[in-house]
Write an enzyme that holds these catalytic residues in place. Structure first.
Site, short mmCIF file in Angstrom:
data_model
loop_
_atom_site.label_atom_id
_atom_site.label_comp_id
_atom_site.label_asym_id
_atom_site.label_seq_id
_atom_site.Cartn_x
_atom_site.Cartn_y
_atom_site.Cartn_z
CB THR A 1 -0.78 0.00 1.35
OG1 THR A 1 -1.44 -1.23 1.48
CG2 THR A 1 -1.71 1.16 1.50
NE ARG B 1 -7.89 -8.48 1.60
CZ ARG B 1 -6.94 -7.56 1.71
NH1 ARG B 1 -6.83 -6.60 0.82
NH2 ARG B 1 -6.10 -7.59 2.71
N GLY C 1 -9.30 -4.74 2.42
CA GLY C 1 -8.32 -4.73 3.51
C GLY C 1 -8.55 -3.52 4.41
CG ASP C 2 -5.03 -1.99 6.18
OD1 ASP C 2 -4.89 -2.70 5.17
OD2 ASP C 2 -4.13 -1.22 6.58
CB THR D 1 1.96 -0.78 4.41
OG1 THR D 1 2.09 -1.56 3.22
CG2 THR D 1 3.24 -0.93 5.22
N GLY D 2 0.62 -3.60 4.64
CA GLY D 2 0.74 -5.02 4.96
C GLY D 2 -0.61 -5.70 5.03
N1 GLY Z 1 -2.90 -3.11 3.43
C1 GLY Z 1 -3.53 -3.34 2.24
C2 GLY Z 1 -4.47 -4.45 2.22
O1 GLY Z 1 -4.35 -5.36 3.02
O2 GLY Z 1 -5.34 -4.45 1.40
#
Ligand code: GLY
Length: 338
Positions: free
Chosen positions: A198, A226, A228-229, A249-250
Site C-alpha cells: 500500500t 475482499r 483490507g484496511d 501497510t501489509g
Molecule cells: N494493506 C492493504 C491491504 O491489506 O489491502
C-alpha cells in the site's frame, strides 16, 4: 515500475540518503512541514507532496497529490496497473482524512485512476464517509472522473497468468485465540517481496495541521470483494490534529483486527513517541497471531505534532520515505519485532 528492490538504488542516485533502523525515530522537535510515506515508492510520492508543503500549501492537498503519483505509476500494488483479484479484475481502495476529522473513502472501486481523489470528493461533496463498488464508480463518473479501460497492464497480466498456474492462495485457520477467523497467508516472492502492500502517507504542513491518505489495490489475487484496511478510517489511516497521524501497510485483515492506525495515534496521545507507538501496535498483532505472525507482514508509520516520525513492522523488509526541509527526502528502514 517502482519496486521496493530499487530503494537502495534511489539512494545511490542521490535522490535520497539511506538511514538504518537505529535512526528510525526523528530527533528534532517541532519539525514542519514534514511528510512520510510507506515503501520506496514514497520517495516519488513525497516529492509531489513536498511541492505543496514547501509553498505553504495544506497537508490535505499534499497527501492527495503525493499518492496520486503512485496511483498513476506501474506498481504491483497501487493503482490500475496493479495485480488483479483472483477473477482478473483490479479493484482499488483508498481513504483520506484532514485536520478537522473530515474523512472520505472508496472501496472495491474499478476502472478509476485516482481513487484517493474520489475519496476526497466523497469527503467534501457527500454527507457520507464511504462509498463502495458500483456506487463509488457511479459517483466518480458523475464527478467527471473518466472510466478507464478494464485491460490489465502487461506486467499484471503476466503475473496473473503465472499465478493462475498454481492459484496459490492459502486460507488457513491456525490462529491462536481467533480460531474461527481465516488468515490469508500472502505470498512472499523469492526476492523477499510480499504480494501486497500500500502507499500510506501522513503529513504536517507549515501551519501545523495534519492530514493523511492511503491507497492500494489490496492483496494480489485476493478473493473478489475482499477489502483490507486501507479504505477503513482508523485501520489503514487515522489523523488527530491534537496528537498525530498514522497509516498502515501489509496484511490488512490484521490491521483491521486492532484498529491499527487509530491505536497508534491513541498510544501517541498517551505520550509514546511515533516509533514506540508503532512498535506497540505491531506487538499487539503478534500477540494475537501467535506463531502465524511469522507468515505475515504489517508495518505502521506515524508522525506527531512535534514533527517526530517513526515506523515499525513485524519482520525485516519494510521501509518508508521521510521528507522535510533540512534532511530532504530519504529512506528509513523500519525496525522490526520478529
Ligand atoms: N494493506 C492493504 C491491504 O491489506 O489491502
Amino acid at each position: 515500475m517502482l519496486h521496493r528492490r530499487r530503494f537502495l538504488q534511489l539512494g545511490s542516485l542521490g535522490l535520497g540518503a539511506f538511514s538504518f533502523a537505529g535512526s528510525t525515530a526523528g530527533k528534532a522537535a517541532a519539525r514542519k512541514p514534514i511528510v512520510i510515506s510507506t515503501w520506496d515508492a514514497g520517495i516519488e510520492a513525497n516529492k509531489a507532496a513536498w511541492k505543496v508543503l514547501r509553498s505553504g500549501g495544506r497537508a490535505l492537498d499534499a497527501v492527495e497529490q503525493g499518492v496520486m503519483i503512485t496511483e498513476a505509476s506501474q506498481n504491483c500494488c497501487v493503482g490500475l496497473g496493479a495485480n488483479p483479484d483472483r477473477d482478473g479484475y483490479v479493484t482499488l481502495d483508498s481513504c483520506i482524512m484532514d485536520e478537522k476529522a473530515n474523512c472520505g473513502s472508496v472501496a472495491f472501486l474499478e476502472r478509476i485512476k485516482h481513487p484517493v481523489s474520489v475519496a476526497r470528493r466523497v469527503m467534501e461533496k457527500t454527507p457520507h464517509v464511504m462509498l463502495v463498488g458500483s456506487g463509488a464508480q457511479q459517483f466518480a463518473i458523475e464527478e467527471g472522473f473518466p472510466l478507464e479501460p478494464s485491460k490489465l497492464s502487461e506486467e499484471a497480466e503476466r503475473d496473473y497468468q503465472n499465478w493462475l498456474k498454481k492459484s496459490e492462495y492459502k486460507p488457513v485457520i491456525n490462529i491462536e485465540n481467533t480460531k474461527k477467523q481465516t488468515a490469508f497467508v500472502p505470498i512472499k516472492y523469492d526476492n523477499g517481496e510480499w504480494n501486497h502492500d500500500t502507499i500510506g502517507m501522513v503529513a504536517m504542513d507549515a501551519a501545523g495541521n495534519l492530514s493523511g491518505s492511503c491507497t492500494t489495490s489490496g492483496m494480489g489475487f485476493k478473493m473478489r470483494g475482499r477489502l483490507g484496511d486501507s479504505p477503513i478510517i482508523g485501520a489503514g489511516l487515522f489523523v488527530d490534529n491534537e496528537v498525530g497521524a498514522a497509516t498502515a501497510t501489509g496484511q490488512g485483515e490484521d490491521v483491521i483486527r486492532i484498529c491499527g492506525s487509530h491505536l497508534v495515534v491513541e498510544l501517541m496521545r498517551q505520550g509514546l513517541s511515533p516509533e514506540a507507538a508503532c512498535k506497540k501496535a505491531v506487538e499487539r498483532i503478534i500477540k494475537i497471531k501467535g506463531d502465524a505472525a511469522k507468515d505475515i507482514q504489517v508495518g505502521f508509520i506515524a508522525i506527531n505534532k512535534q514533527g517526530e516520525y517513526g515506523g515499525y513492522c513485524i519482520q525485516k523488509g519494510f521501509n518508508f520515505a521521510v521528507c522535510y526541509a533540512d534532511d530532504k527526502n530519504f529512506m528509513v528502514e523500519g525496525r522490526f519485532v520478529l
